[in-house]
Write a protein that holds these residues in place. Sequence first.
Motif, PDB file in Angstrom:
ATOM      1  N   LYS A  62       0.842  -1.190   0.000  1.00  0.00           N
ATOM      2  CA  LYS A  62       0.000   0.000   0.000  1.00  0.00           C
ATOM      3  C   LYS A  62       0.883   1.248   0.000  1.00  0.00           C
ATOM      4  O   LYS A  62       2.002   1.237   0.497  1.00  0.00           O
ATOM      5  N   LEU A  63       0.349   2.318  -0.592  1.00  0.00           N
ATOM      6  CA  LEU A  63       1.070   3.581  -0.664  1.00  0.00           C
ATOM      7  C   LEU A  63       0.439   4.597   0.273  1.00  0.00           C
ATOM      8  O   LEU A  63      -0.773   4.576   0.498  1.00  0.00           O
ATOM      9  N   ASP A  64       1.264   5.478   0.789  1.00  0.00           N
ATOM     10  CA  ASP A  64       0.777   6.608   1.567  1.00  0.00           C
ATOM     11  C   ASP A  64       0.301   7.654   0.561  1.00  0.00           C
ATOM     12  O   ASP A  64       1.090   8.177  -0.231  1.00  0.00           O
ATOM     13  N   LYS A  65      -0.986   7.949   0.570  1.00  0.00           N
ATOM     14  CA  LYS A  65      -1.578   8.826  -0.442  1.00  0.00           C
ATOM     15  C   LYS A  65      -1.005  10.237  -0.376  1.00  0.00           C
ATOM     16  O   LYS A  65      -0.783  10.871  -1.414  1.00  0.00           O
ATOM     17  N   ASP A  66      -0.750  10.755   0.815  1.00  0.00           N
ATOM     18  CA  ASP A  66      -0.177  12.103   0.941  1.00  0.00           C
ATOM     19  C   ASP A  66       1.235  12.163   0.381  1.00  0.00           C
ATOM     20  O   ASP A  66       1.602  13.118  -0.314  1.00  0.00           O
ATOM     21  N   ARG A  67       2.048  11.142   0.673  1.00  0.00           N
ATOM     22  CA  ARG A  67       3.409  11.101   0.127  1.00  0.00           C
ATOM     23  C   ARG A  67       3.375  10.969  -1.390  1.00  0.00           C
ATOM     24  O   ARG A  67       4.187  11.578  -2.092  1.00  0.00           O
ATOM     25  N   LEU A  68       2.418  10.168  -1.894  1.00  0.00           N
ATOM     26  CA  LEU A  68       2.286  10.017  -3.342  1.00  0.00           C
ATOM     27  C   LEU A  68       1.912  11.354  -3.981  1.00  0.00           C
ATOM     28  O   LEU A  68       2.462  11.722  -5.025  1.00  0.00           O
ATOM     29  N   ALA A  69       1.021  12.104  -3.358  1.00  0.00           N
ATOM     30  CA  ALA A  69       0.650  13.416  -3.887  1.00  0.00           C
ATOM     31  C   ALA A  69       1.866  14.337  -3.929  1.00  0.00           C
ATOM     32  O   ALA A  69       2.083  15.048  -4.930  1.00  0.00           O
ATOM     33  N   GLU A  70       2.689  14.335  -2.883  1.00  0.00           N
ATOM     34  CA  GLU A  70       3.907  15.144  -2.875  1.00  0.00           C
ATOM     35  C   GLU A  70       4.833  14.729  -4.017  1.00  0.00           C
ATOM     36  O   GLU A  70       5.437  15.576  -4.675  1.00  0.00           O
ATOM     37  N   PHE A  71       4.948  13.423  -4.225  1.00  0.00           N
ATOM     38  CA  PHE A  71       5.765  12.907  -5.317  1.00  0.00           C
ATOM     39  C   PHE A  71       5.239  13.426  -6.667  1.00  0.00           C
ATOM     40  O   PHE A  71       6.016  13.887  -7.505  1.00  0.00           O
ATOM     41  N   LEU A  72       3.926  13.354  -6.864  1.00  0.00           N
ATOM     42  CA  LEU A  72       3.343  13.801  -8.126  1.00  0.00           C
ATOM     43  C   LEU A  72       3.564  15.293  -8.350  1.00  0.00           C
ATOM     44  O   LEU A  72       3.845  15.726  -9.467  1.00  0.00           O
ATOM     45  N   TYR A  73       3.452  16.102  -7.287  1.00  0.00           N
ATOM     46  CA  TYR A  73       3.716  17.537  -7.401  1.00  0.00           C
ATOM     47  C   TYR A  73       5.157  17.821  -7.796  1.00  0.00           C
ATOM     48  O   TYR A  73       5.449  18.847  -8.406  1.00  0.00           O
ATOM     49  N   SER A  74       6.070  16.924  -7.441  1.00  0.00           N
ATOM     50  CA  SER A  74       7.499  17.165  -7.670  1.00  0.00           C
ATOM     51  C   SER A  74       8.040  16.479  -8.924  1.00  0.00           C
ATOM     52  O   SER A  74       9.252  16.503  -9.156  1.00  0.00           O
ATOM     53  N   LEU A  75       7.180  15.884  -9.738  1.00  0.00           N
ATOM     54  CA  LEU A  75       7.665  15.200 -10.941  1.00  0.00           C
ATOM     55  C   LEU A  75       8.375  16.172 -11.876  1.00  0.00           C
ATOM     56  O   LEU A  75       7.993  17.341 -11.988  1.00  0.00           O
ATOM     57  N   PRO A  76       9.405  15.685 -12.563  1.00  0.00           N
ATOM     58  CA  PRO A  76      10.098  16.542 -13.526  1.00  0.00           C
ATOM     59  C   PRO A  76       9.143  16.991 -14.638  1.00  0.00           C
ATOM     60  O   PRO A  76       8.186  16.289 -14.972  1.00  0.00           O
ATOM     61  N   SER A  77       9.425  18.135 -15.228  1.00  0.00           N
ATOM     62  CA  SER A  77       8.560  18.648 -16.291  1.00  0.00           C
ATOM     63  C   SER A  77       8.572  17.755 -17.531  1.00  0.00           C
ATOM     64  O   SER A  77       7.678  17.874 -18.382  1.00  0.00           O
ATOM     65  N   ASP A  78       9.535  16.861 -17.646  1.00  0.00           N
ATOM     66  CA  ASP A  78       9.559  15.911 -18.767  1.00  0.00           C
ATOM     67  C   ASP A  78       8.408  14.907 -18.700  1.00  0.00           C
ATOM     68  O   ASP A  78       8.054  14.311 -19.710  1.00  0.00           O
ATOM     69  N   ARG A  96       9.166   4.234  -4.066  1.00  0.00           N
ATOM     70  CA  ARG A  96       9.392   3.260  -2.988  1.00  0.00           C
ATOM     71  C   ARG A  96       9.256   3.918  -1.616  1.00  0.00           C
ATOM     72  O   ARG A  96       8.818   3.285  -0.666  1.00  0.00           O
ATOM     73  N   LYS A  97       9.614   5.192  -1.509  1.00  0.00           N
ATOM     74  CA  LYS A  97       9.463   5.913  -0.239  1.00  0.00           C
ATOM     75  C   LYS A  97       7.998   6.137   0.114  1.00  0.00           C
ATOM     76  O   LYS A  97       7.675   6.416   1.267  1.00  0.00           O
ATOM     77  N   CYS A  98       7.117   6.018  -0.860  1.00  0.00           N
ATOM     78  CA  CYS A  98       5.671   6.173  -0.617  1.00  0.00           C
ATOM     79  C   CYS A  98       5.036   4.873  -0.085  1.00  0.00           C
ATOM     80  O   CYS A  98       3.907   4.893   0.402  1.00  0.00           O
ATOM     81  N   GLU A  99       5.763   3.768  -0.182  1.00  0.00           N
ATOM     82  CA  GLU A  99       5.233   2.475   0.262  1.00  0.00           C
ATOM     83  C   GLU A  99       5.163   2.420   1.789  1.00  0.00           C
ATOM     84  O   GLU A  99       6.048   2.933   2.471  1.00  0.00           O
ATOM     85  N   VAL A 100       4.119   1.802   2.281  1.00  0.00           N
ATOM     86  CA  VAL A 100       3.977   1.581   3.722  1.00  0.00           C
ATOM     87  C   VAL A 100       3.783   0.093   3.952  1.00  0.00           C
ATOM     88  O   VAL A 100       3.257  -0.626   3.114  1.00  0.00           O
TER      89      VAL A 100
END
Length: 104
Positions: free
Chosen positions: A28-44, A99-103
Amino acid sequence: QKIVEKRYHDHHIEESGLSHIVYKSGKKLDKDRLAEFLYSLPSDVIRAKGFVLTYSGSFLMNFVFSRFDFEEFPAERNELVFIGRNMNDHEGAMLNELRKCEVD
């Protein structure tokens, strides 16, 4: 079992300069951490989609040019596809952050 892989679509996508990364995990993923990850994705990264499994439920995730949403959707595992340019350059860092989003 966790599977992380990168695959390329057919030659039409390769000719366009786009490629993709696939992330799969039964954890399972931590939804808040996943959202932070998505906000920080490279512009590519121009598009991402897939299934997300969290402790608060399962979701269909859609990401287009830095905008994303989660819609409740039945899923048994995480399976996310990230589409963009220069994905080889971003693969390692992106997969590490996922992987850091995994719990446990």
